[in-house]
Motif scaffolding. Structure first.
Motif, PDB file in Angstrom:
ATOM      1  N   ALA A 137      10.801  10.278  -6.736  1.00 18.82           N
ATOM      2  CA  ALA A 137       9.457  10.801  -6.499  1.00 18.82           C
ATOM      3  C   ALA A 137       9.503  11.795  -5.353  1.00 18.82           C
ATOM      4  O   ALA A 137      10.452  11.815  -4.557  1.00 18.82           O
ATOM      5  CB  ALA A 137       8.475   9.669  -6.183  1.00 18.82           C
ATOM      6  N   LYS A 138       8.470  12.622  -5.272  1.00 15.27           N
ATOM      7  CA  LYS A 138       8.349  13.516  -4.132  1.00 15.27           C
ATOM      8  C   LYS A 138       8.119  12.714  -2.856  1.00 15.27           C
ATOM      9  O   LYS A 138       7.636  11.578  -2.897  1.00 15.27           O
ATOM     10  CB  LYS A 138       7.189  14.496  -4.352  1.00 15.27           C
ATOM     11  N   SER A 139       8.415  13.330  -1.720  1.00 12.46           N
ATOM     12  CA  SER A 139       8.288  12.660  -0.430  1.00 12.46           C
ATOM     13  C   SER A 139       6.873  12.135  -0.194  1.00 12.46           C
ATOM     14  O   SER A 139       6.686  11.010   0.275  1.00 12.46           O
ATOM     15  CB  SER A 139       8.678  13.628   0.698  1.00 12.46           C
ATOM     16  N   THR A 140       5.860  12.932  -0.542  1.00 12.41           N
ATOM     17  CA  THR A 140       4.477  12.505  -0.302  1.00 12.41           C
ATOM     18  C   THR A 140       4.116  11.284  -1.136  1.00 12.41           C
ATOM     19  O   THR A 140       3.396  10.394  -0.669  1.00 12.41           O
ATOM     20  CB  THR A 140       3.496  13.645  -0.618  1.00 12.41           C
ATOM     21  N   VAL A 141       4.599  11.223  -2.372  1.00 11.43           N
ATOM     22  CA  VAL A 141       4.308  10.071  -3.234  1.00 11.43           C
ATOM     23  C   VAL A 141       4.976   8.814  -2.685  1.00 11.43           C
ATOM     24  O   VAL A 141       4.404   7.718  -2.716  1.00 11.43           O
ATOM     25  CB  VAL A 141       4.767  10.352  -4.684  1.00 11.43           C
ATOM     26  N   ILE A 142       6.189   8.977  -2.155  1.00 13.38           N
ATOM     27  CA  ILE A 142       6.901   7.815  -1.615  1.00 13.38           C
ATOM     28  C   ILE A 142       6.203   7.274  -0.375  1.00 13.38           C
ATOM     29  O   ILE A 142       5.888   6.079  -0.290  1.00 13.38           O
ATOM     30  CB  ILE A 142       8.361   8.193  -1.290  1.00 13.38           C
ATOM     31  N   GLY A 145       2.286   6.645  -0.979  1.00 13.52           N
ATOM     32  CA  GLY A 145       1.962   5.741  -2.082  1.00 13.52           C
ATOM     33  C   GLY A 145       2.861   4.525  -2.139  1.00 13.52           C
ATOM     34  O   GLY A 145       2.464   3.421  -1.784  1.00 13.52           O
ATOM     35  N   LEU A 146       4.106   4.729  -2.559  1.00 14.21           N
ATOM     36  CA  LEU A 146       5.015   3.606  -2.793  1.00 14.21           C
ATOM     37  C   LEU A 146       5.248   2.764  -1.548  1.00 14.21           C
ATOM     38  O   LEU A 146       5.277   1.535  -1.617  1.00 14.21           O
ATOM     39  CB  LEU A 146       6.357   4.127  -3.325  1.00 14.21           C
ATOM     40  N   ALA A 147       5.428   3.419  -0.397  1.00 10.48           N
ATOM     41  CA  ALA A 147       5.748   2.688   0.825  1.00 10.48           C
ATOM     42  C   ALA A 147       4.592   1.817   1.313  1.00 10.48           C
ATOM     43  O   ALA A 147       4.801   0.925   2.146  1.00 10.48           O
ATOM     44  CB  ALA A 147       6.167   3.660   1.927  1.00 10.48           C
ATOM     45  N   LYS A 148       3.390   2.075   0.804  1.00 16.85           N
ATOM     46  CA  LYS A 148       2.214   1.328   1.267  1.00 16.85           C
ATOM     47  C   LYS A 148       1.781   0.222   0.298  1.00 16.85           C
ATOM     48  O   LYS A 148       0.823  -0.499   0.574  1.00 16.85           O
ATOM     49  CB  LYS A 148       1.049   2.290   1.492  1.00 16.85           C
ATOM     50  N   ILE A 149       2.468   0.095  -0.833  1.00 19.41           N
ATOM     51  CA  ILE A 149       2.106  -0.922  -1.813  1.00 19.41           C
ATOM     52  C   ILE A 149       2.535  -2.305  -1.320  1.00 19.41           C
ATOM     53  O   ILE A 149       3.664  -2.482  -0.863  1.00 19.41           O
ATOM     54  CB  ILE A 149       2.747  -0.618  -3.183  1.00 19.41           C
ATOM     55  N   LYS A 150       1.651  -3.271  -1.464  1.00 16.25           N
ATOM     56  CA  LYS A 150       1.935  -4.641  -1.014  1.00 16.25           C
ATOM     57  C   LYS A 150       1.773  -5.611  -2.175  1.00 16.25           C
ATOM     58  O   LYS A 150       1.036  -5.348  -3.135  1.00 16.25           O
ATOM     59  CB  LYS A 150       1.002  -5.027   0.129  1.00 16.25           C
ATOM     60  N   ASP A 151       2.470  -6.754  -2.082  1.00 16.65           N
ATOM     61  CA  ASP A 151       2.320  -7.784  -3.099  1.00 16.65           C
ATOM     62  C   ASP A 151       1.073  -8.609  -2.804  1.00 16.65           C
ATOM     63  O   ASP A 151       0.308  -8.311  -1.873  1.00 16.65           O
ATOM     64  CB  ASP A 151       3.576  -8.660  -3.179  1.00 16.65           C
ATOM     65  N   GLU A 152       0.848  -9.665  -3.609  1.00 14.25           N
ATOM     66  CA  GLU A 152      -0.378 -10.453  -3.466  1.00 14.25           C
ATOM     67  C   GLU A 152      -0.449 -11.209  -2.144  1.00 14.25           C
ATOM     68  O   GLU A 152      -1.516 -11.662  -1.734  1.00 14.25           O
ATOM     69  CB  GLU A 152      -0.490 -11.439  -4.627  1.00 14.25           C
ATOM     70  N   PHE A 158       8.178  -2.150  -0.678  1.00 12.16           N
ATOM     71  CA  PHE A 158       9.134  -1.098  -0.335  1.00 12.16           C
ATOM     72  C   PHE A 158       9.922  -1.549   0.885  1.00 12.16           C
ATOM     73  O   PHE A 158       9.346  -1.881   1.932  1.00 12.16           O
ATOM     74  CB  PHE A 158       8.395   0.202  -0.046  1.00 12.16           C
ATOM     75  N   ILE A 159      11.240  -1.580   0.743  1.00 16.58           N
ATOM     76  CA  ILE A 159      12.120  -1.971   1.838  1.00 16.58           C
ATOM     77  C   ILE A 159      12.903  -0.744   2.285  1.00 16.58           C
ATOM     78  O   ILE A 159      13.696  -0.189   1.526  1.00 16.58           O
ATOM     79  CB  ILE A 159      13.107  -3.085   1.412  1.00 16.58           C
ATOM     80  N   ALA A 160      12.649  -0.300   3.518  1.00 16.83           N
ATOM     81  CA  ALA A 160      13.372   0.870   4.032  1.00 16.83           C
ATOM     82  C   ALA A 160      14.865   0.575   4.093  1.00 16.83           C
ATOM     83  O   ALA A 160      15.287  -0.457   4.597  1.00 16.83           O
ATOM     84  CB  ALA A 160      12.850   1.233   5.418  1.00 16.83           C
ATOM     85  N   ASP A 161      15.675   1.497   3.554  1.00 15.01           N
ATOM     86  CA  ASP A 161      17.126   1.296   3.512  1.00 15.01           C
ATOM     87  C   ASP A 161      17.793   2.647   3.271  1.00 15.01           C
ATOM     88  O   ASP A 161      17.737   3.176   2.162  1.00 15.01           O
ATOM     89  CB  ASP A 161      17.493   0.307   2.409  1.00 15.01           C
ATOM     90  N   VAL A 167      16.039   6.417   0.439  1.00 16.30           N
ATOM     91  CA  VAL A 167      15.246   6.122   1.638  1.00 16.30           C
ATOM     92  C   VAL A 167      14.782   4.676   1.668  1.00 16.30           C
ATOM     93  O   VAL A 167      14.227   4.221   2.663  1.00 16.30           O
ATOM     94  CB  VAL A 167      14.025   7.060   1.724  1.00 16.30           C
ATOM     95  N   GLY A 168      14.982   3.939   0.580  1.00 21.39           N
ATOM     96  CA  GLY A 168      14.549   2.550   0.541  1.00 21.39           C
ATOM     97  C   GLY A 168      14.834   1.913  -0.800  1.00 21.39           C
ATOM     98  O   GLY A 168      15.549   2.486  -1.643  1.00 21.39           O
ATOM     99  N   ARG A 169      14.254   0.729  -1.000  1.00 21.36           N
ATOM    100  CA  ARG A 169      14.437  -0.005  -2.253  1.00 21.36           C
ATOM    101  C   ARG A 169      13.115  -0.612  -2.703  1.00 21.36           C
ATOM    102  O   ARG A 169      12.295  -1.012  -1.873  1.00 21.36           O
ATOM    103  CB  ARG A 169      15.483  -1.121  -2.098  1.00 21.36           C
ATOM    104  N   ILE A 170      12.936  -0.677  -4.005  1.00 20.64           N
ATOM    105  CA  ILE A 170      11.814  -1.386  -4.624  1.00 20.64           C
ATOM    106  C   ILE A 170      12.383  -2.224  -5.764  1.00 20.64           C
ATOM    107  O   ILE A 170      13.094  -1.694  -6.629  1.00 20.64           O
ATOM    108  CB  ILE A 170      10.740  -0.429  -5.159  1.00 20.64           C
TER     109      ILE A 170
END
Length: 240
Positions: A137-142, A145-152, A158-161, A167-170
């Motif tokens: 994904a583009k940097s802005t989407v990551i 968007g993705l980096a801010k998603i949380k589980d219940e 998103f785990i920074a790595d 840049v991370g793992r999902i």
């Protein structure tokens, strides 16, 4: 699949139905004219810088072709031959089974980009292709968007790595920034196993002097084609 036998039973014959993927050659090129005066006045490393810049531009064009290339023109089309992109192939399928749309999550809208959306994308990629699959994904989407998603339970998925090449793992898969991905989209897939490239000529630098005009063309040139081997190696999340 194979089958189980006892010692007295002969093994049944089987066969494989092999599809056919025809790859030809698409010309990819980029040229930069450099005046003789500039070339003479420039530092020693200027020309290597120009050739490095050409290589970067060619790489960006090839990446975009692999993602969103239009393929071969048909009757009435005016674009030049390109590799067939992954996104192009996914959107061309009947009922687009490998595509998931997200929206704002309001009434009458598709669900917002969240845990369920990403889980659905994981389910669309066949198990054989999950090892080696990557989120692109583009940097802005990551980061927006993705980096801010949380589980219940409120924990980020998103785990920074930075050690895995991204840049991370999902869900255990690497997340990579890629400017060739369309805006507001996420591509999940195994490019190494799900996409085929045919390189007729590797990138080569050519030069041509124009004596009267006193400049030299530096041109990079390659002949490449490509297309997805199977769409089941990919899933696309895009905004409706």
């Amino acid at each position: 699949d194979g089958a189980w036998y006892d010692e007295e039973t002969p093994v049944a014959d089987g066969d494989f139905a092999l599809g056919q993927l025809n790859l030809t050659g698409c010309e990819l090129a980029k040229a930069i004219p450099i005046s003789w005066k500039l070339r003479k006045m420039s530092i020693e490393r200027f020309i290597p810088y120009i050739t490095s810049l050409l290589a970067q531009k060619m790489g960006a064009a090839l990446a975009k072709g692999i993602v969103s290339g239009k393929g071969k023109p048909g009757a009435g089309d005016t674009f030049k031959p390109e590799p067939k992109g992954i996104v192009t192939a996914l959107l061309a399928e009947s009922d687009t089974p490998q595509v998931i749309e997200y929206g704002g999550g309001g009434a009458g809208e598709a669900p917002a980009l969240g845990y369920d959306t990403l889980a659905s994308a994981m389910g669309k990629v066949k198990s054989a292709y999950k090892t080696g699959a990557v989120w692109y994904a583009k940097s802005t989407v990551i980061w927006e968007g993705l980096a801010k998603i949380k589980d219940e339970n409120g924990r980020p998925i998103f785990i920074a790595d930075a050690t895995s090449g991204g840049v991370g793992r999902i869900f255990g898969l690497t997340v990579k920034e890629d400017d060739s991905i369309p805006d507001n989209a996420v591509l999940l897939g195994n490019v190494a196993r799900g996409y085929a490239c045919n390189v007729n000529e590797n990138m080569t630098i050519y030069t041509e002097d124009h004596v009267k005009a006193r400049y030299t063309d530096y041109m990079s040139y390659a002949i490449v084609d490509g297309a997805p081997l199977t769409t089941k190696a990919f899933a696309l999340i895009q905004k409706e």
